[in-house]
Design an enzyme around this catalytic site. Structure first.
Site, mmCIF file in Angstrom:
data_model
loop_
_atom_site.group_PDB
_atom_site.id
_atom_site.type_symbol
_atom_site.label_atom_id
_atom_site.label_comp_id
_atom_site.label_asym_id
_atom_site.label_seq_id
_atom_site.Cartn_x
_atom_site.Cartn_y
_atom_site.Cartn_z
ATOM 1 N N GLY A 27 0.792 -1.093 0.010
ATOM 2 C CA GLY A 27 -0.082 -0.082 -0.170
ATOM 3 C C GLY A 27 0.896 1.401 0.027
ATOM 4 N N GLY A 28 0.154 2.502 0.208
ATOM 5 C CA GLY A 28 1.023 3.490 0.440
ATOM 6 C C GLY A 28 2.243 3.768 1.418
ATOM 7 N N ALA A 29 2.035 2.970 2.624
ATOM 8 C CA ALA A 29 3.212 3.108 3.421
ATOM 9 C C ALA A 29 4.332 2.174 3.010
ATOM 10 C CB ALA A 29 2.616 2.460 4.921
ATOM 11 N N PHE A 129 -11.187 19.954 5.513
ATOM 12 C CA PHE A 129 -11.858 18.692 5.881
ATOM 13 C C PHE A 129 -11.949 18.686 7.401
ATOM 14 C CE2 PHE A 129 -11.554 14.388 4.478
ATOM 15 C CZ PHE A 129 -11.590 14.618 3.179
ATOM 16 N N ASP A 235 -3.631 -8.735 9.367
ATOM 17 C CA ASP A 235 -2.446 -10.005 9.413
ATOM 18 C C ASP A 235 -1.374 -9.615 9.928
ATOM 19 O OD1 ASP A 235 -4.865 -10.833 7.483
ATOM 20 O OD2 ASP A 235 -3.288 -11.175 5.737
ATOM 21 N N GLN A 254 -11.742 4.167 14.637
ATOM 22 C CA GLN A 254 -12.644 5.418 14.146
ATOM 23 C C GLN A 254 -13.981 5.021 13.395
ATOM 24 O OE1 GLN A 254 -11.191 8.246 10.685
ATOM 25 N NE2 GLN A 254 -11.085 9.511 12.727
ATOM 26 N N HIS A 256 -16.483 6.473 10.625
ATOM 27 C CA HIS A 256 -16.459 7.661 9.828
ATOM 28 C C HIS A 256 -18.029 7.963 9.697
ATOM 29 C CE1 HIS A 256 -16.475 10.082 6.173
ATOM 30 N NE2 HIS A 256 -15.059 10.053 6.237
ATOM 31 N N LEU A 266 -17.865 4.189 1.842
ATOM 32 C CA LEU A 266 -17.731 5.420 2.288
ATOM 33 C C LEU A 266 -18.098 6.502 0.997
ATOM 34 C CD1 LEU A 266 -16.217 6.752 4.772
ATOM 35 C CD2 LEU A 266 -14.253 7.173 3.196
ATOM 36 N N GLU A 269 -15.412 12.570 3.383
ATOM 37 C CA GLU A 269 -15.616 14.051 4.126
ATOM 38 C C GLU A 269 -15.456 15.285 3.387
ATOM 39 O OE1 GLU A 269 -14.089 13.702 8.376
ATOM 40 O OE2 GLU A 269 -13.089 15.267 7.773
ATOM 41 N N ARG A 300 -14.448 13.459 13.213
ATOM 42 C CA ARG A 300 -15.327 12.280 12.874
ATOM 43 C C ARG A 300 -15.912 11.851 14.082
ATOM 44 N NH1 ARG A 300 -11.272 9.895 8.533
ATOM 45 N NH2 ARG A 300 -11.819 11.546 6.619
ATOM 46 N N HIS A 367 -14.074 2.547 10.173
ATOM 47 C CA HIS A 367 -13.130 3.200 9.251
ATOM 48 C C HIS A 367 -11.575 3.077 9.258
ATOM 49 C CE1 HIS A 367 -12.234 5.610 5.649
ATOM 50 N NE2 HIS A 367 -11.514 6.767 6.554
ATOM 51 N N ARG A 408 -8.336 9.925 14.587
ATOM 52 C CA ARG A 408 -7.576 10.550 13.567
ATOM 53 C C ARG A 408 -8.467 11.684 12.771
ATOM 54 N NH1 ARG A 408 -7.355 9.767 7.978
ATOM 55 N NH2 ARG A 408 -8.758 7.886 7.921
ATOM 56 N N SER A 413 -3.898 10.343 7.440
ATOM 57 C CA SER A 413 -3.634 9.122 7.283
ATOM 58 C C SER A 413 -2.751 8.842 6.097
ATOM 59 C CB SER A 413 -4.641 7.981 7.147
ATOM 60 O OG SER A 413 -4.040 6.987 7.064
ATOM 61 N N LEU A 414 -3.127 9.566 4.882
ATOM 62 C CA LEU A 414 -2.468 9.573 3.355
ATOM 63 C C LEU A 414 -1.099 10.219 4.073
ATOM 64 C CD1 LEU A 414 -4.956 10.093 0.896
ATOM 65 C CD2 LEU A 414 -4.076 7.935 1.403
HETATM 66 C C1 LIG Z 1 -12.667 3.963 1.604
HETATM 67 C C2 LIG Z 1 -11.247 4.763 2.184
HETATM 68 C C3 LIG Z 1 -11.293 6.110 2.130
HETATM 69 C C4 LIG Z 1 -10.221 6.741 2.806
HETATM 70 N N1 LIG Z 1 -10.102 7.973 2.554
HETATM 71 C C5 LIG Z 1 -8.936 8.756 3.227
HETATM 72 C C6 LIG Z 1 -8.383 9.923 2.712
HETATM 73 O O1 LIG Z 1 -9.012 10.729 1.999
HETATM 74 N N2 LIG Z 1 -7.530 10.595 3.474
HETATM 75 C C7 LIG Z 1 -6.892 9.957 4.419
HETATM 76 O O2 LIG Z 1 -5.736 10.314 4.881
HETATM 77 N N3 LIG Z 1 -7.091 8.484 4.563
HETATM 78 C C8 LIG Z 1 -8.165 7.878 4.016
HETATM 79 N N4 LIG Z 1 -8.357 6.502 4.200
HETATM 80 C C9 LIG Z 1 -7.424 5.771 5.059
HETATM 81 C C10 LIG Z 1 -6.466 5.550 4.488
HETATM 82 O O3 LIG Z 1 -6.470 5.344 2.868
HETATM 83 C C11 LIG Z 1 -5.645 4.313 4.941
HETATM 84 O O4 LIG Z 1 -5.316 4.401 6.264
HETATM 85 C C12 LIG Z 1 -4.421 4.267 4.376
HETATM 86 O O5 LIG Z 1 -4.051 4.225 3.074
HETATM 87 C C13 LIG Z 1 -3.260 2.761 4.922
HETATM 88 O O6 LIG Z 1 -2.118 2.594 3.822
HETATM 89 P P1 LIG Z 1 -1.398 1.331 4.287
HETATM 90 O O7 LIG Z 1 -0.312 1.405 3.234
HETATM 91 O O8 LIG Z 1 -1.102 1.376 5.690
HETATM 92 O O9 LIG Z 1 -2.240 -0.017 4.017
HETATM 93 P P2 LIG Z 1 -2.984 -0.460 2.867
HETATM 94 O O10 LIG Z 1 -3.006 0.524 1.600
HETATM 95 O O11 LIG Z 1 -4.282 -1.135 3.203
HETATM 96 O O12 LIG Z 1 -2.086 -1.503 2.274
HETATM 97 C C14 LIG Z 1 -1.871 -2.876 2.826
HETATM 98 C C15 LIG Z 1 -1.057 -3.783 2.305
HETATM 99 O O13 LIG Z 1 -0.554 -4.825 2.938
HETATM 100 C C16 LIG Z 1 -0.616 -5.985 2.285
HETATM 101 N N5 LIG Z 1 -0.920 -7.015 3.092
HETATM 102 C C17 LIG Z 1 -1.711 -7.226 4.198
HETATM 103 N N6 LIG Z 1 -1.671 -8.288 4.981
HETATM 104 C C18 LIG Z 1 -0.672 -8.976 4.354
HETATM 105 C C19 LIG Z 1 0.103 -10.245 4.199
HETATM 106 N N7 LIG Z 1 -0.519 -11.211 5.144
HETATM 107 N N8 LIG Z 1 1.117 -10.676 3.690
HETATM 108 C C20 LIG Z 1 1.229 -9.936 2.530
HETATM 109 N N9 LIG Z 1 0.780 -8.917 2.326
HETATM 110 C C21 LIG Z 1 -0.132 -8.084 3.261
HETATM 111 C C22 LIG Z 1 -1.698 -5.719 1.288
HETATM 112 O O14 LIG Z 1 -1.722 -6.361 0.083
HETATM 113 C C23 LIG Z 1 -1.461 -4.181 0.956
HETATM 114 O O15 LIG Z 1 -0.591 -4.091 -0.339
HETATM 115 C C24 LIG Z 1 -9.309 6.161 3.778
HETATM 116 C C25 LIG Z 1 -9.527 4.726 3.853
HETATM 117 C C26 LIG Z 1 -10.616 4.005 3.161
HETATM 118 C C27 LIG Z 1 -10.958 2.568 3.433
#
Ligand SMILES: Cc1cc2nc3c(=O)[nH]c(=O)nc-3n(C[C@H](O)[C@H](O)[C@H](O)COP(=O)(O)OP(=O)(O)OC[C@H]3O[C@@H](n4cnc5c(N)ncnc54)[C@H](O)[C@@H]3O)c2cc1C
Length: 608
Positions: A27-29, A129, A235, A254, A256, A266, A269, A300, A367, A408, A413-414
């Site tokens: 994901g992003g992180a 926001f 996980d 949280q 939402h 969703l 906001e 929220r 959320h 939050r 979060s982004l």
């Molecule tokens: C619908 C929605 C809208 C949102 N809108 C906003 C917004 O506008 N602004 C904001 O700041 N935040 C927003 N958020 C929150 C934000 O998007 C998330 O908190 C953030 O993107 C999480 O990023 P991440 O990289 O931590 O995880 P994720 O993007 O969820 O990525 C998780 C990764 O882990 C991998 N993974 C998980 N388990 C395993 C495993 N066992 N083995 C291998 N890989 C695994 C998955 O494949 C995935 O690639 C929103 C969230 C949602 C649900």
């Protein structure tokens, strides 16, 4: 895509790989960490999803940064809002880092090619926001950088393209199911790598690495009504928990305010940021009563509680009076179609309601996990309140730094995934420069292969979907926006029962290729573990703060609870009550001070 730089070997049917840094999650992180780590160390990203399907891609509204492109703003106001929005449970040094480094985080993305919306002069545009204000709460401020209502999609695509450009090694549709740890002579945990399951073949892969970064996202699937994708089963958090490492502040989840009623999908906001208004059955803009200064743009947790209260007091809309309405009609078709096109389409597709001409039924939806794997400000995972686990990092929603405290703010979060993803990558590269590989224990994949074979060959009759649904239904009933000791006690009883039944779970698919049935059984195990910690910690915190609202303790209690929860797994969870296998402890909140030694952000009553 698997572009592994060097050969792997196969021994006893298990594949062995070696990398300096393994990042779990694309994901992003995870990908922001990879961009930082890739040029300096041999890096692999392992993801159970194809990277661009990660939940970051579903994020809609924006990413906060005090760029001051459209209105006066400062990182210090952003820090204040983050601390106050988090109901003072935020670690203030971490929030300062978040707000200060936000500016560079946005510029980094712009330089990588992210197509942000622009002002007429060509600067990155910004929108309002919830909880983001100027001059310490005086008035809403335009702080969220955005790309229509597809900001997360753009971030994810941009990061992925840059990872590809850097030649990062991806292992997609690989599920990490274990962290390989070894105890040193002093009994301290050392990191040796991870074990992953290849979904396409059913084969196991051992990744030996000097450093592991968890970036596995949230766990909204412990609830029924949620904005989270099906794959958000916690996980990474579950794996770390099973290793005896602590989890922080799990009771803070949280809700939402604007999920599509009955579905939880969703509506950003950003809609309220653009001027949409919440109304009850009689058309009243009820947030005026609760938060006279910033109304619908209160944080929220506050808005979600007000909505539930409106419904509980009989002012809900619809045939069953069980939702409120998000009124976007006055925004006009052009704003909706250009700045909020996705959510406009969601309302049309899933509820058959056209936001251009009629208000949309909404209710709170689970959320975001404020809590998670505890880290310091360099994304290093903690084994207790202060001790770092060398070589282990966490970033993004699975981590708890803690920049979000008890609630939050939208768009933080982004920001978090970019700021702390980058820090995790940078820190891991520094670490692997001098660290050695920890020798693998004998049969490092043994635990995972035993767990999978146990599930596959189980002769029980319990259905995975039934157990999962029971958990989710009961979490919605007893541990959602409003909680009491008794409602939580009931959920704990349900979880204990489900855990017993889980031992008899039946996996229909006995095959090895794309066996999602088997993986869902594994994920259910993580959901049960995490839900139990959420509920047990919620029961232990006898106050209301941020996203954690106790009907039986409705006030914030700074004297007794201005501290983080730290939970530890201390025994076998099967057939035992939480007090037999979970130890709850506390960790102080970090306050920052000015040169005169006064608190920068002393706890205030949270009026908006
Ligand atoms: C619908 C929605 C809208 C949102 N809108 C906003 C917004 O506008 N602004 C904001 O700041 N935040 C927003 N958020 C929150 C934000 O998007 C998330 O908190 C953030 O993107 C999480 O990023 P991440 O990289 O931590 O995880 P994720 O993007 O969820 O990525 C998780 C990764 O882990 C991998 N993974 C998980 N388990 C395993 C495993 N066992 N083995 C291998 N890989 C695994 C998955 O494949 C995935 O690639 C929103 C969230 C949602 C649900």
């Amino acid at each position: 895509m698997t572009t592994e730089a060097q050969e792997s070997v196969v021994r006893d049917g298990v594949h062995y790989h070696q990398f300096d840094i393994v990042i779990v999650g694309a994901g992003g992180a995870g990908m922001r960490a990879a961009i930082e780590a890739g040029p300096g160390a041999r890096t692999a990203v392992i993801s159970k999803l194809y990277p661009t399907r990660s939940h970051t891609g579903a994020a809609q509204g924006g990413m906060a940064a005090a760029l001051a492109n459209v209105e006066e703003d400062s990182w210090e106001w952003h820090t204040f809002d983050t601390v106050k929005g988090g109901d003072y449970l935020v670690d203030q040094d971490a929030a300062e880092i978040l707000a200060k480094e936000a500016i560079d985080a946005v510029i980094d993305l712009e330089n990588m090619g992210l197509p942000f919306n622009r002002t007429p002069e060509g600067k990155i545009d910004q929108r309002r926001f919830g909880g983001h204000t100027a001059e310490h709460g005086k008035t809403p401020v335009r702080r969220a950088c955005y790309a229509a209502d597809r900001t997360g999609h753009m971030i994810l695509q941009t990061l992925f393209q840059n990872c590809v450009k850097l030649g990062i090694n991806f292992f997609n549709e690989f599920y990490v199911l274990d962290l390989i740890t070894v105890k040193d002579a002093d009994g301290k945990t050392q990191i040796a790598g991870v074990v992953a399951y290849d979904l396409s073949t059913g084969e196991l892969h051992v990744f030996q690495s000097k450093a592991v970064i968890f970036a596995t996202g949230g766990f909204g699937k412990i609830f029924k009504t949620t904005s989270n994708a099906h794959t958000l089963t916690g996980d990474g958090v579950g794996i770390v928990w099973r290793k005896g490492l602590p989890l922080e502040d799990l009771e803070f989840f949280q809700f939402h305010p604007t999920g599509l009623a009955g579905l939880g999908i969703l509506l950003t906001e950003g809609a309220r940021g653009e001027g949409a208004i919440l109304r009850n059955a009689s058309g009243e803009r009820f947030m005026e009563r609760y938060a006279p200064t910033i109304k619908d743009l209160a944080p929220r947790d506050i808005v979600a509680r007000c909505m539930v209260q409106e419904v509980a007091e009989g002012r809900g809309a619809g045939p069953h009076k069980d939702y409120v309405l998000l009124d976007c009609t006055h925004l006009g078709a052009e704003v909706l179609e250009t700045k909020l096109p996705d959510i406009t389409e969601f309302a049309r597709t899933y509820l058959g309601v056209d936001p251009v001409v009629e208000p949309v039924p909404v209710m709170p939806t689970a959320h975001y996990a404020m809590g998670g794997i505890p880290t310091n400000n360099n994304a290093e995972v903690l084994a207790d309140n202060t001790t770092v686990v060398p070589g282990l990092y966490a970033a993004g929603e699975c981590a708890c730094v803690s920049v979000h405290g008890a609630n939050r703010l939208g768009t933080n979060s982004l920001l978090d995934i970019n700021v702390f993803g980058k820090r995790a990558g940078r820190q891991a590269v520094e670490y692997v420069k001098t660290a050695d590989f920890v020798p693998l224990p004998e049969n490092p994949a043994g635990f995972v292969s035993g767990m999978l074979e146990g599930l596959r060959n189980n002769q029980g009759t319990e259905r995975i979907a039934v157990l999962r649904k029971t958990l989710q239904d009961e979490m919605d009933k007893g541990a959602q926006v409003f909680r009491t000791h008794d409602s939580l006690e009931h959920v704990l009883g349900v979880i204990k029962d489900l855990r017993d039944r889980y031992r008899n779970v039946h996996v229909d698919d006995k095959g090895h290729r794309f066996n999602t049935d088997l993986l869902e059984a594994v994920e259910l195990g993580f959901l049960l573990d995490i839900a139990e910690v959420v509920v047990y910690a919620a029961q232990n915190r006898q106050e209301s703060r941020g996203g954690h609202m106790r009907d039986d303790f409705p006030k914030r209690d700074d004297e007794n609870y201005m501290k983080h929860t730290m939970a530890y797994l201390t025994g076998d969870p099967h057939s035992s009550t939480p007090s037999d296998h979970i130890k709850l402890d506390w960790k102080p909140v970090v306050f920052t001070k000015n040169e005169q030694g006064e608190l920068n952000y002393p706890p205030l009553e949270r009026k908006y």
